[in-house]
Design an enzyme around this catalytic site. Structure first.
Site, mmCIF file in Angstrom:
data_model
loop_
_atom_site.group_PDB
_atom_site.id
_atom_site.type_symbol
_atom_site.label_atom_id
_atom_site.label_comp_id
_atom_site.label_asym_id
_atom_site.label_seq_id
_atom_site.Cartn_x
_atom_site.Cartn_y
_atom_site.Cartn_z
ATOM 1 N N LYS A 166 3.653 -30.751 -3.633
ATOM 2 C CA LYS A 166 3.199 -31.042 -2.280
ATOM 3 C C LYS A 166 1.943 -31.908 -2.352
ATOM 4 O O LYS A 166 1.035 -31.643 -3.145
ATOM 5 C CB LYS A 166 2.910 -29.731 -1.543
ATOM 6 N N GLU A 181 9.467 -13.052 10.085
ATOM 7 C CA GLU A 181 8.886 -12.392 11.251
ATOM 8 C C GLU A 181 9.607 -11.103 11.615
ATOM 9 O O GLU A 181 8.972 -10.140 12.077
ATOM 10 C CB GLU A 181 8.883 -13.344 12.450
ATOM 11 N N ARG A 226 10.973 -14.950 17.028
ATOM 12 C CA ARG A 226 11.966 -14.725 15.983
ATOM 13 C C ARG A 226 12.122 -13.246 15.651
ATOM 14 O O ARG A 226 13.091 -12.844 15.011
ATOM 15 C CB ARG A 226 11.588 -15.506 14.722
#
Length: 641
Positions: free
Chosen positions: A289, A375, A403
């Site tokens: 990244k 979640e 969610r």
């Protein structure tokens, strides 16, 4: 402009079709130019930088090998899609990213045929790609045609159960499908959980790095010269993984790990798979990244989300803060409560920094739990903590709490477990647009029996609501607060628990009562200043609670005023609906009382500055002023001084 990079090859590529005649050497050059253009564009707009830089070579390779938009390339979360947008006809608008009337920071079906499936929440790509694959095989159709489906999903997103539900189904259906696991060991926060450890073990041992045959894929897909070496390497890999890889157990052919920045590995593997694959394939790609931009590589979050910045130094342009952020205020208040109460603990889903729990995590590591992008698990885990006698705070963005709604209902509300929901990013959030708006939490929580639902009007109120939630053990309780800075009010030394279901009077007036729920209170007060110049003095009250409502306060306002206006930064069906229901049941409307509600409109509002988004919603001070004049029967236009 002088700060724009030189991109002679990219200048010739307007759509992926323009890449078809390029040599592998030219594709490498193209990747370098795409990276430079991505850095340059984001330096002007801000946004998600690190994720896109990590997939530059992968993006170029995918578009060189596959035939988009007929082939469906689906980016999970899609905050890594800026290089994809540059290559798919949107380079001329790339410097409008995340701005009003500009490009979305995520993939968006209405924006381009090269965005076959919109995203912004994680772990949906494999399900969608499988849907496209089945639609293809059952004779479905779309304007661009239906070819292969490719899901690009990060290691952080793979921690969510939905990704495994999709893989299990795909392995059962045996449809031709490509899943690229973009493994950078770095989601928004450092990855957590057994899966992360599993992936690390797949390539941590030195022999795997030495055996490039592993990077060349499943044995049956490879040209003959590679097969024997690949078979030996694959057997070694399976032995290290103690009995076969997880992905193969789910019915996928596993290829990898391969270097996601090495086009000499990416291109032949993708070309071979494109030609020969018959069922579901998972390609395990290792990336970095922030790759190729030193300031992003050096940053703790690898440049995940940045403001506008100087390309040379990487220094971000941040406006000085005039008041503490709401997230920071929550963080400090929770630390204060935890210092006094050892039962206070915290749960987040891959967002310790975003939710303000990083300091809590550092100070009380045994009481803070980052469960990864999960979640549903976060909510039920918090419910278990509450059932076990702790005082858990489940800190989630409003958009992500959606969610876990089934778990909120079944595992928390029905059992009346005292889980404290700290709901960040309430209301409209600006550049992230409709996918991240905190629009619905009041509506979907306040309809649950015995659920206490609060909203902070300012940062001082937020401190008191943290204390209220800590002290409340009778059932579930929530409080919401927005992104950004507070209002600069005087802060209390410590939070004082509020009386449940009791609002507060802000200013006495006459004629019209304005009942505010949440941080639009500041806009209400600005509207009142303008109205006072006309000799109009509304009463203003802060409801504090959408559930239970302050019946005494509301009915008293009805008795002493001719009209009431509610103001909230939430959807239809929220606070105003509960107030209007109360008034209807009390027969207030039978007597001709005027009632108006100001809520988010029944549309999804695209990205812009928060003020511009609230202008679309009709919830700024001038809109509130106009609503008061309207309910009083006074013409608003042309009457201002």
């Amino acid at each position: 402009m002088s700060n724009r990079p030189e991109t002679p090859l990219l200048d010739q590529v307007h759509t992926p079709a323009d890449m078809q005649g390029l040599s592998d050497a030219q594709l490498k050059q193209l990747a370098r130019e795409v990276r430079a253009e991505t850095i340059s564009a984001v330096s002007e707009t801000g946004g998600h930088l690190g994720a896109g830089l990590g997939v530059v070579e992968l993006t170029v390779a995918l578009h060189a090998v596959f035939d988009a938009p007929k082939d469906k390339i689906i980016w999970d979360v899609s905050h890594q899609c800026y290089p994809h947008k540059i290559l798919t006809g949107r380079r001329d608008r790339i410097r409008t990213l995340r701005q009003k009337d500009g490009l979305s920071g995520f993939t968006k079906r209405s924006e381009s045929p090269y965005d076959p499936f919109g995203a912004a929440h994680s772990s949906t790509s494999i399900s969608a790609a499988l849907g496209f694959s089945v639609a293809r095989d059952l004779g479905g159709s779309c304007d661009e045609g239906l070819g292969d489906a490719v899901a690009v999903i990060g290691d952080g997103s793979m921690s969510a159960g939905m990704a495994y539900e999709a893989m299990n189904n795909a392995g059962h259906l045996k449809k031709r499908l490509f899943v690229i696991l973009n493994d950078n060991e770095m989601s928004i926060a450092p990855p957590v959980g057994a899966l992360s450890s599993y992936l690390s073990k797949l390539y941590a041992e030195r022999p795997l790095h030495d055996l490039k045959e592993v990077a060349k894929g499943a044995v049956s897909f490879l040209p003959e010269p590679f097969r024997e070496g690949a078979k030996r390497a694959k057997d070694m890999l399976k032995g290290m993984a103690t009995g076969g890889t997880l992905f193969e157990a789910l019915g996928f052919n596993y290829i990898g790990p391969i270097d996601g920045h090495d086009m000499d590995q990416l291109l032949p593997v993708l070309r071979t798979l494109k030609e020969r694959a018959t069922g579901p394939v998972l390609i395990h790609v290792l990336t970095q990244k922030g790759k190729g931009y030193a300031p992003a590589e050096a940053a703790a979050d690898k440049g995940h989300g940045v403001n506008k910045f100087d390309v040379i130094t990487g220094k971000q342009h941040k406006a000085p803060s005039n008041a503490p952020s709401y997230t920071g205020v929550f963080s400090k208040a929770l630390l204060d409560e935890a210092a006094r109460d050892t039962k206070v603990c915290a749960v987040t889903a891959a967002m310790p920094d975003g939710t303000g729990l990083k300091q809590f995590q550092d100070r009380y590591p045994s009481r803070c739990f980052d469960v990864g992008i999960a979640e549903q698990h976060a909510v039920t885990f918090a419910a278990g903590l509450a059932a076990g006698g702790l005082r858990p705070f489940c800190a989630l963005y409003s958009t992500f709490l959606q969610r876990g709604y089934d778990q909120v209902v079944h595992d928390v509300a029905i059992q009346r477990l005292p889980v404290r929901f700290a709901i960040d990013r309430a209301g409209l959030v600006g550049a992230d647009g409709s996918t991240h708006a905190g629009a619905f939490d009041t509506a979907f929580l306040a309809n649950l029996p015995d659920f206490v639902v609060m909203a902070a009007a300012d940062e001082a109120e937020l401190v008191h609501m943290v204390a209220t939630a800590t002290a409340y053990d009778q059932g579930p309780i929530s409080f919401r607060y927005p992104r950004g800075e507070g209002t600069g009010v005087e802060m209390p030394e410590r939070g004082i628990p509020l009386e449940i279901g009791k609002g507060r009077m802000i200013k006495e007036g006459k004629g019209v009562a304005i009942l505010s729920f949440g941080t639009r209170l500041q806009e209400v007060l600005q509207a009142c200043e303008a109205l006072e110049a006309r000799g109009i003095t509304p009463t203003v009250a802060d409801a504090r609670f959408a559930k239970p409502l302050d019946r005494d306060l509301i009915l008293k306002l009805v008795e002493t005023h001719d009209a009431m206006i509610t103001v909230e930064e939430g959807s239809i069906g929220g606070f105003a609906s509960h107030v209007s229901h109360l008034l209807a049941e009390e027969g207030v409307f039978d007597r001709g009382f005027k009632f108006r509600s100001m809520v988010l409109p029944d549309i999804f509002i695209d990205q812009a500055s928060p003020r511009d988004m609230y202008a679309v919603a009709g919830l700024n001070a001038e809109d509130i002023e106009a609503k008061v004049l309207d309910v009083m029967g006074i013409e608003a236009l042309g009457k201002r001084a």
